[in-house]
Design a protein around this motif. Structure first.
Motif, mmCIF file in Angstrom:
data_model
loop_
_atom_site.group_PDB
_atom_site.id
_atom_site.type_symbol
_atom_site.label_atom_id
_atom_site.label_comp_id
_atom_site.label_asym_id
_atom_site.label_seq_id
_atom_site.Cartn_x
_atom_site.Cartn_y
_atom_site.Cartn_z
ATOM 1 N N ASN A 196 57.035 84.188 31.827
ATOM 2 C CA ASN A 196 57.227 84.645 33.116
ATOM 3 C C ASN A 196 57.055 86.194 33.252
ATOM 4 O O ASN A 196 57.692 86.986 32.978
ATOM 5 N N PRO A 197 55.639 86.579 33.628
ATOM 6 C CA PRO A 197 55.374 87.936 33.721
ATOM 7 C C PRO A 197 56.279 88.685 34.544
ATOM 8 O O PRO A 197 56.149 90.034 34.604
ATOM 9 N N GLN A 198 56.823 88.131 35.621
ATOM 10 C CA GLN A 198 57.693 88.884 36.590
ATOM 11 C C GLN A 198 59.039 89.432 35.951
ATOM 12 O O GLN A 198 59.354 90.423 36.337
ATOM 13 N N ARG A 199 59.551 88.332 35.465
ATOM 14 C CA ARG A 199 61.075 88.827 34.844
ATOM 15 C C ARG A 199 61.476 87.755 33.668
ATOM 16 O O ARG A 199 60.695 86.717 33.501
ATOM 17 N N LEU A 200 62.412 88.373 32.995
ATOM 18 C CA LEU A 200 62.951 87.425 31.854
ATOM 19 C C LEU A 200 63.776 86.206 32.504
ATOM 20 O O LEU A 200 64.601 86.451 33.301
ATOM 21 N N THR A 201 63.575 85.331 31.862
ATOM 22 C CA THR A 201 64.521 83.851 32.362
ATOM 23 C C THR A 201 64.510 82.896 31.254
ATOM 24 O O THR A 201 63.735 83.109 30.223
ATOM 25 N N LEU A 202 65.609 82.124 31.306
ATOM 26 C CA LEU A 202 65.726 80.954 30.301
ATOM 27 C C LEU A 202 64.985 79.667 31.104
ATOM 28 O O LEU A 202 65.017 79.823 32.450
ATOM 29 N N ALA A 203 64.725 78.514 30.266
ATOM 30 C CA ALA A 203 64.296 77.328 30.979
ATOM 31 C C ALA A 203 65.511 76.385 30.875
ATOM 32 O O ALA A 203 66.250 76.524 29.903
ATOM 33 N N ARG A 204 65.680 75.340 31.520
ATOM 34 C CA ARG A 204 66.334 74.342 31.482
ATOM 35 C C ARG A 204 65.707 72.972 30.760
ATOM 36 O O ARG A 204 64.649 72.675 31.301
ATOM 37 N N MET A 205 66.229 72.627 29.510
ATOM 38 C CA MET A 205 65.526 71.430 28.840
ATOM 39 C C MET A 205 65.421 70.557 29.594
ATOM 40 O O MET A 205 66.398 69.899 30.163
ATOM 41 N N SER A 206 64.538 69.780 29.702
ATOM 42 C CA SER A 206 63.844 68.485 30.177
ATOM 43 C C SER A 206 62.649 67.957 29.451
ATOM 44 O O SER A 206 62.002 68.554 28.599
ATOM 45 N N PRO A 207 62.374 66.633 29.640
ATOM 46 C CA PRO A 207 61.046 66.122 28.876
ATOM 47 C C PRO A 207 59.896 66.863 29.280
ATOM 48 O O PRO A 207 59.201 67.327 28.452
#
Length: 427
Positions: free
Chosen positions: A96-107
């Motif tokens: 994400n070039p706009q901000r740091l973030t984590l993702a939520r795991m899904s398939p």
């Protein structure tokens, strides 16, 4: 729900005038469940991989396979990210070039994250502190996360930041991340990764070959996903005027927790132990009482509690009773004796290998000889087997050894990384 039990092993009888009390406290957790499934917080997993130039095409392919294997083990709903590092650090996924973030795991997220690994290229140097600083910043973007674990992999030395810079950046992750460190091949420094792992409540180990990385990553992630207790602390109360000499975890590995103490109140200190799964750990607690008591008198020397979320889950009492019966006071508790030997064994191996590396063969022979003797005495067959690849053990009972003329660097590193792993006392 998780539950904890505690048991104390000690010789509570002290000779007249004695004030030092030693005890082994065994804490067992059952019903831990899965990461992020108990309590009020959620779990986050970070995969931090070295993509410096030294990895080369073969190493990068192995990294891609290992990271993909780890992603397969992350439970759906868990927050996660993949961080790539050389002399810099960047988020490979979620980008994400706009901000740091984590993702939520899904398939879908798993498939996207695994696809993103194709972008890895071997280039640049190594600055592990920078990787950890970014990882710590990342997990702070998810305020609901209370269990934060990372796997860090490298194949080389930390050459693009000073030791002071590395230490400062590691400190930014203390209390934020629990990190298991792995080194692949023979060109990384065990002591360097051990310092990172110890500061961040993790483990350090050797992966001899790149093709072994995927299995190790999958195993580490499965173990982390099985830790349903996000964080626990060991609290030690000692009476007014007493001194807590040290608090050590002694099984499954030796970790001195003394420097991690934080004050709960004037008589109680707390020692972080990280997250827990269904497991048992042994702790060595040593207390110096302010004064000897009259013969026959008993005193509570320490109260040891396992605390989760501010709530006491289990408790063990360490006692002292003064006696003039030499048969009682001379007994050495087998648990205390065993783990005292295991702690000395770890120290002897590390000091012996350091002396050998510096060319001090005399000290190396003496230290590794003592290690061979302790390994035999405590029944640590793994340590004995690894020592035999570095020294010729002539008399285990006396510690008589000879340094081998030719030793594979990987064998020395395997001995070093395994030095803190202990065998459990037979009860």
């Amino acid at each position: 729900m998780s539950s904890f039990t505690a048991a104390v092993y000690q010789n509570e009888f002290l000779a007249d005038g004695s004030t030092d009390v030693h005890a082994i406290v065994t804490v067992e957790c059952t019903g831990a469940g899965q990461a992020g499934q108990q309590g009020t917080g959620e779990a986050a997993e970070l995969i931090i991989v070295d993509c410096s130039g030294s990895m080369g095409p073969e190493g990068i392919r192995a990294v891609q396979a290992a990271a993909a294997a780890a992603l397969d083990q992350i439970l759906d709903g868990t927050w996660f990210a993949v961080v790539a590092g050389n002399h810099q650090a960047y988020v490979l996924y979620p980008y994400n070039p706009q901000r740091l973030t984590l993702a939520r795991m899904s398939p879908q997220a798993r498939q996207e994250a695994q696809a993103s690994l194709a972008a890895l290229r071997p280039e640049g140097g190594t600055a592990m502190g920078t990787w950890l600083e970014l990882a710590a910043t990342l997990v702070r973007t998810a305020p609901t996360v209370t269990q934060r674990h990372a796997i860090l992999l490298t194949d080389g030395k930390n050459q693009h930041e000073t030791p002071a810079e590395l230490d400062a950046r590691v400190r930014t992750a203390v209390g934020t991340l629990q990190v298991d460190c792995r080194g692949v091949g023979a060109d990384w420094e065990v002591g360097e990764l051990r310092r990172i792992a110890q500061a961040l409540l993790g483990t350090v180990d050797l992966i001899p070959r790149p093709d072994q990385m995927a299995e190790e990553f999958a195993s580490l992630m499965r173990a982390s996903m099985a830790r349903g207790v996000a964080a626990a602390e060991l609290r030690v109360w000692a009476p007014q005027g007493a001194q807590v000499l040290f608090v050590r975890q002694v099984s499954p590995s030796v970790e001195d927790l003394s420097a991690r103490r934080s004050e709960v109140n004037a008589l109680t200190g707390a020692y972080p132990t990280g997250s827990w799964g269904d497991e048992s750990r042994d702790f060595h607690v040593a207390v110096r009482l302010p004064a000897s008591r009259p013969l026959g008198q008993e005193q509570l020397a320490a109260r040891v509690q396992l605390v989760v979320g501010g709530e006491v889950q289990s408790q063990g009492l360490v006692k002292a009773k003064w006696s003039d019966d030499d048969e009682l006071t001379a007994r050495i508790n087998p648990e205390v004796a065993h783990y005292t030997g295991q702690a000395e064994l770890a120290e002897a191996i590390q000091e012996g290998l350091a002396a050998k590396a510096s060319g001090d063969d005399r000290t190396a022979t003496a230290k590794l000889g003592r290690a061979a003797q302790l390994a035999a005495e405590t029944g640590n067959e793994e340590a004995t087997a690894k020592l035999r690849k570095v020294v010729d053990i002539e008399e285990p009972a006396t510690g008589k050894v000879r340094l081998k003329r030719q030793v594979d660097r990987l064998d020395e590193m395997a001995l070093d990384t395994a030095s803190t792993k202990t065998t459990r006392v037979k009860r």
